[in-house]
Design a protein around this motif. Sequence first.
Motif, PDB file in Angstrom:
ATOM      1  N   TYR A  46       0.685  -1.269  -0.144  1.00  9.43           N
ATOM      2  CA  TYR A  46      -0.158   0.098  -0.067  1.00  9.43           C
ATOM      3  C   TYR A  46       0.712   1.208  -0.060  1.00  9.43           C
ATOM      4  CZ  TYR A  46      -4.142  -2.861   0.824  1.00  9.43           C
ATOM      5  OH  TYR A  46      -5.274  -3.703   0.733  1.00  9.43           O
ATOM      6  N   LYS A  47       0.444   2.162  -0.849  1.00  7.68           N
ATOM      7  CA  LYS A  47       1.380   3.399  -1.009  1.00  7.68           C
ATOM      8  C   LYS A  47       0.243   4.427  -0.616  1.00  7.68           C
ATOM      9  CE  LYS A  47       3.564   6.324  -4.343  1.00  7.68           C
ATOM     10  NZ  LYS A  47       4.106   6.594  -5.561  1.00  7.68           N
ATOM     11  N   GLU A  48       1.026   5.522   0.314  1.00  5.13           N
ATOM     12  CA  GLU A  48       0.062   6.492   0.657  1.00  5.13           C
ATOM     13  C   GLU A  48      -0.082   7.559  -0.433  1.00  5.13           C
ATOM     14  OE1 GLU A  48      -0.306   9.673   4.549  1.00  5.13           O
ATOM     15  OE2 GLU A  48       1.401   8.613   4.171  1.00  5.13           O
ATOM     16  N   VAL A  49      -1.142   8.210  -0.720  1.00  3.20           N
ATOM     17  CA  VAL A  49      -1.382   8.926  -1.502  1.00  3.20           C
ATOM     18  C   VAL A  49      -2.142  10.091  -1.135  1.00  3.20           C
ATOM     19  CG1 VAL A  49      -1.224   7.485  -3.753  1.00  3.20           C
ATOM     20  CG2 VAL A  49      -3.443   7.935  -2.600  1.00  3.20           C
ATOM     21  N   LYS A  50      -1.832  11.462  -1.488  1.00  4.66           N
ATOM     22  CA  LYS A  50      -2.508  12.476  -1.175  1.00  4.66           C
ATOM     23  C   LYS A  50      -3.216  13.016  -2.382  1.00  4.66           C
ATOM     24  CE  LYS A  50       0.254  13.073   2.922  1.00  4.66           C
ATOM     25  NZ  LYS A  50       1.172  13.756   3.752  1.00  4.66           N
ATOM     26  N   SER A  51      -4.317  13.744  -2.292  1.00  3.22           N
ATOM     27  CA  SER A  51      -5.163  14.490  -3.157  1.00  3.22           C
ATOM     28  C   SER A  51      -6.018  15.473  -2.765  1.00  3.22           C
ATOM     29  CB  SER A  51      -5.804  13.486  -4.082  1.00  3.22           C
ATOM     30  OG  SER A  51      -6.597  14.191  -5.151  1.00  3.22           O
ATOM     31  N   ASN A  52      -6.411  16.466  -3.307  1.00  2.00           N
ATOM     32  CA  ASN A  52      -7.525  17.455  -2.821  1.00  2.00           C
ATOM     33  C   ASN A  52      -8.748  17.052  -3.532  1.00  2.00           C
ATOM     34  OD1 ASN A  52      -7.267  18.222  -5.281  1.00  2.00           O
ATOM     35  ND2 ASN A  52      -6.533  20.376  -5.037  1.00  2.00           N
ATOM     36  N   LEU A  53      -8.980  16.284  -4.372  1.00  5.31           N
ATOM     37  CA  LEU A  53      -9.929  15.864  -4.890  1.00  5.31           C
ATOM     38  C   LEU A  53     -10.936  16.916  -5.423  1.00  5.31           C
ATOM     39  CD1 LEU A  53     -10.774  13.014  -2.214  1.00  5.31           C
ATOM     40  CD2 LEU A  53      -9.866  12.578  -4.781  1.00  5.31           C
ATOM     41  N   LYS A  64      -3.328   0.126  -3.258  1.00  2.00           N
ATOM     42  CA  LYS A  64      -3.129  -0.946  -3.284  1.00  2.00           C
ATOM     43  C   LYS A  64      -2.173  -1.267  -4.753  1.00  2.00           C
ATOM     44  CE  LYS A  64      -4.290  -5.859  -2.967  1.00  2.00           C
ATOM     45  NZ  LYS A  64      -5.518  -6.825  -2.830  1.00  2.00           N
ATOM     46  N   LEU A  65      -0.913  -1.373  -4.442  1.00  2.00           N
ATOM     47  CA  LEU A  65      -0.267  -1.598  -5.596  1.00  2.00           C
ATOM     48  C   LEU A  65       0.301  -3.031  -5.784  1.00  2.00           C
ATOM     49  CD1 LEU A  65       1.516   2.002  -5.543  1.00  2.00           C
ATOM     50  CD2 LEU A  65      -0.140   1.173  -7.197  1.00  2.00           C
ATOM     51  N   THR A  66       0.612  -3.492  -7.121  1.00  2.00           N
ATOM     52  CA  THR A  66       1.192  -4.827  -7.201  1.00  2.00           C
ATOM     53  C   THR A  66       2.579  -4.944  -7.234  1.00  2.00           C
ATOM     54  OG1 THR A  66      -0.823  -5.770  -8.321  1.00  2.00           O
ATOM     55  CG2 THR A  66       1.102  -7.057  -8.431  1.00  2.00           C
ATOM     56  N   VAL A  67       3.276  -5.765  -6.506  1.00  2.00           N
ATOM     57  CA  VAL A  67       4.770  -6.006  -6.660  1.00  2.00           C
ATOM     58  C   VAL A  67       4.990  -7.048  -7.767  1.00  2.00           C
ATOM     59  CG1 VAL A  67       6.931  -6.457  -5.507  1.00  2.00           C
ATOM     60  CG2 VAL A  67       4.923  -4.950  -4.314  1.00  2.00           C
ATOM     61  N   THR A  68       5.796  -6.685  -8.746  1.00  2.00           N
ATOM     62  CA  THR A  68       6.025  -7.752  -9.703  1.00  2.00           C
ATOM     63  C   THR A  68       6.943  -8.784  -9.164  1.00  2.00           C
ATOM     64  OG1 THR A  68       5.666  -6.142 -11.572  1.00  2.00           O
ATOM     65  CG2 THR A  68       6.762  -8.085 -11.926  1.00  2.00           C
ATOM     66  N   VAL A  83      10.716 -14.050  -5.802  1.00  2.00           N
ATOM     67  CA  VAL A  83      11.713 -13.065  -6.069  1.00  2.00           C
ATOM     68  C   VAL A  83      11.033 -11.725  -6.476  1.00  2.00           C
ATOM     69  CG1 VAL A  83      13.863 -12.244  -7.140  1.00  2.00           C
ATOM     70  CG2 VAL A  83      13.692 -14.716  -6.366  1.00  2.00           C
ATOM     71  N   LEU A  84      10.832 -10.811  -5.573  1.00  2.00           N
ATOM     72  CA  LEU A  84      10.280  -9.622  -5.827  1.00  2.00           C
ATOM     73  C   LEU A  84      11.335  -8.727  -6.800  1.00  2.00           C
ATOM     74  CD1 LEU A  84       8.861  -8.703  -2.189  1.00  2.00           C
ATOM     75  CD2 LEU A  84       7.794  -9.898  -4.095  1.00  2.00           C
ATOM     76  N   ALA A  85      10.526  -8.013  -7.543  1.00  2.00           N
ATOM     77  CA  ALA A  85      11.186  -6.924  -8.455  1.00  2.00           C
ATOM     78  C   ALA A  85      11.670  -5.866  -7.456  1.00  2.00           C
ATOM     79  CB  ALA A  85      10.330  -6.318  -9.693  1.00  2.00           C
ATOM     80  N   LYS A  86      12.874  -4.931  -7.641  1.00  2.00           N
ATOM     81  CA  LYS A  86      13.131  -4.286  -6.639  1.00  2.00           C
ATOM     82  C   LYS A  86      12.130  -2.837  -7.021  1.00  2.00           C
ATOM     83  CE  LYS A  86      17.316  -1.824  -5.035  1.00  2.00           C
ATOM     84  NZ  LYS A  86      17.729  -2.620  -3.945  1.00  2.00           N
ATOM     85  N   VAL A  87      11.667  -2.219  -6.184  1.00  2.00           N
ATOM     86  CA  VAL A  87      10.559  -1.082  -6.013  1.00  2.00           C
ATOM     87  C   VAL A  87      11.166  -0.294  -4.749  1.00  2.00           C
ATOM     88  CG1 VAL A  87       8.212  -0.460  -5.970  1.00  2.00           C
ATOM     89  CG2 VAL A  87       8.820  -2.614  -6.908  1.00  2.00           C
ATOM     90  N   THR A  88      11.164   0.900  -5.466  1.00  2.00           N
ATOM     91  CA  THR A  88      11.507   2.080  -4.306  1.00  2.00           C
ATOM     92  C   THR A  88      10.294   2.084  -3.076  1.00  2.00           C
ATOM     93  OG1 THR A  88      12.430   3.441  -6.159  1.00  2.00           O
ATOM     94  CG2 THR A  88      11.998   4.446  -3.880  1.00  2.00           C
ATOM     95  N   PHE A 144      10.879 -15.814   0.507  1.00  2.00           N
ATOM     96  CA  PHE A 144      10.808 -14.476  -0.240  1.00  2.00           C
ATOM     97  C   PHE A 144      12.181 -13.922  -0.190  1.00  2.00           C
ATOM     98  CE2 PHE A 144       6.638 -15.277   1.638  1.00  2.00           C
ATOM     99  CZ  PHE A 144       5.951 -14.946   0.592  1.00  2.00           C
ATOM    100  N   SER A 145      12.480 -13.162  -1.371  1.00  2.00           N
ATOM    101  CA  SER A 145      13.743 -12.466  -1.545  1.00  2.00           C
ATOM    102  C   SER A 145      13.474 -11.175  -2.630  1.00  2.00           C
ATOM    103  CB  SER A 145      14.891 -13.248  -2.109  1.00  2.00           C
ATOM    104  OG  SER A 145      14.785 -13.726  -3.154  1.00  2.00           O
ATOM    105  N   VAL A 146      14.336 -10.114  -2.752  1.00  2.00           N
ATOM    106  CA  VAL A 146      14.236  -9.045  -3.419  1.00  2.00           C
ATOM    107  C   VAL A 146      15.381  -8.954  -4.529  1.00  2.00           C
ATOM    108  CG1 VAL A 146      14.224  -6.630  -3.577  1.00  2.00           C
ATOM    109  CG2 VAL A 146      13.129  -7.679  -1.595  1.00  2.00           C
ATOM    110  N   ALA A 147      15.138  -9.028  -5.805  1.00  2.00           N
ATOM    111  CA  ALA A 147      16.114  -8.891  -6.803  1.00  2.00           C
ATOM    112  C   ALA A 147      17.204  -7.980  -6.629  1.00  2.00           C
ATOM    113  CB  ALA A 147      15.443  -8.685  -8.139  1.00  2.00           C
TER     114      ALA A 147
END
Length: 148
Positions: A46-53, A64-68, A83-88, A144-147
């Motif tokens: 889950y990534k926090e998002v901010k918007s004024n809508l 909710k975002l998918t991790v490849t 093996v998870l793709a490296k994501v910031t 589990f591991s990260v690439a």
Amino acid sequence: MNTRKFLAIQILIVLFCFACTKPRIEPDDSVYGDKAFVNSINTFYYKEVKSNLNYGEQVAGYQKLTVTNTQTVDRNNSKVNVVLAKVTDVNLTNIGIAINTDAQRVEPINGAPTAGLIGDFSKGPYVYRLHSADGATRDWTISFSVAP
């Protein structure tokens, strides 16, 4: 004469109601066979998002975002290597998993994080017990591991 007809109708209605209360036949789950196998693992965060809508004030929420990932499923030894793709901003301490299976129930064993919730998957491997409808159970080890 009318009271006899009325009484007869009441008796028929009561008999009809009790005729419908027979016990039901339970389904035979054994016909589905052994389905305690992992098909694949989905990973997410889950990534926090901010918007004024367009209302002026800023609103915070989560997306909710998918991790490849790439994975190896070994059905003979009941093991999965993910093996998870490296994501910031994503590491093994803040992800969730969804276990894709045809089993009836998935149970975390020995402190494994609950599937479907964000958890810490950095201290694995983890064991999940899959229960099939026919009564078969199988313990799956998931690593589990990260690439790099």
